[in-house]
Design a protein around this motif. Structure first.
Motif: not given
Length: 121
Positions: A29-33, A37-45, A78-81
């Motif tokens: 899914x989307x690897x979002x920064x 130091x804030x990181x998330x993975x946004x997927x189907x769940x 610099x941050x994004x996804x």
């Protein structure tokens, strides 16, 4: 006395063997920064927490995929996804990634065209 020690060692060994291993799963899914130091993975769940500034951080952060400029959307300097698949251990009750074993970046079009992945963050 030696018998009790021997039995204790055997029981301890059995307990260790009986503990379930943490399952590694592949999540895409989307690897979002969005900010430092804030990181998330946004997927189907849902939105999986990888790290939060001043708080939680998954093991194996050095295993996060890297992106080339063409496949990364900058949203805040610099941050994004970007789009990625990662081999991770999760805590599904808390929607946290507890360990990152590896992963790879994918073309943005992979996530954009996948009906199971939410629209970009």
């Amino acid at each position: 006395m030696k018998t009790n020690l021997f039995i204790s060692v055997i029981v301890s060994s059995l307990v260790i063997v009986a503990l379930p291993a943490k399952a590694v799963e592949t999540r895409c899914g989307w690897l979002h920064n969005p900010t430092p130091r804030n990181w998330y993975l946004i997927d189907k769940d849902g939105r999986w927490i990888i790290s939060q500034q001043g708080g939680y951080e998954a093991q194996g952060m050095d295993n996060l995929p890297t992106y080339n400029e063409k496949e990364y959307v900058k949203t805040n300097g610099y941050y994004g996804y970007g789009c990625a698949c990662m081999d991770v251990v999760t805590d599904s009750d808390r929607l946290r990634i507890s360990e990152i074993r590896g992963g790879e970046s994918l073309p943005l079009s992979t996530c954009r065209q996948d009906p199971n992945v939410p629209k970009s963050p």
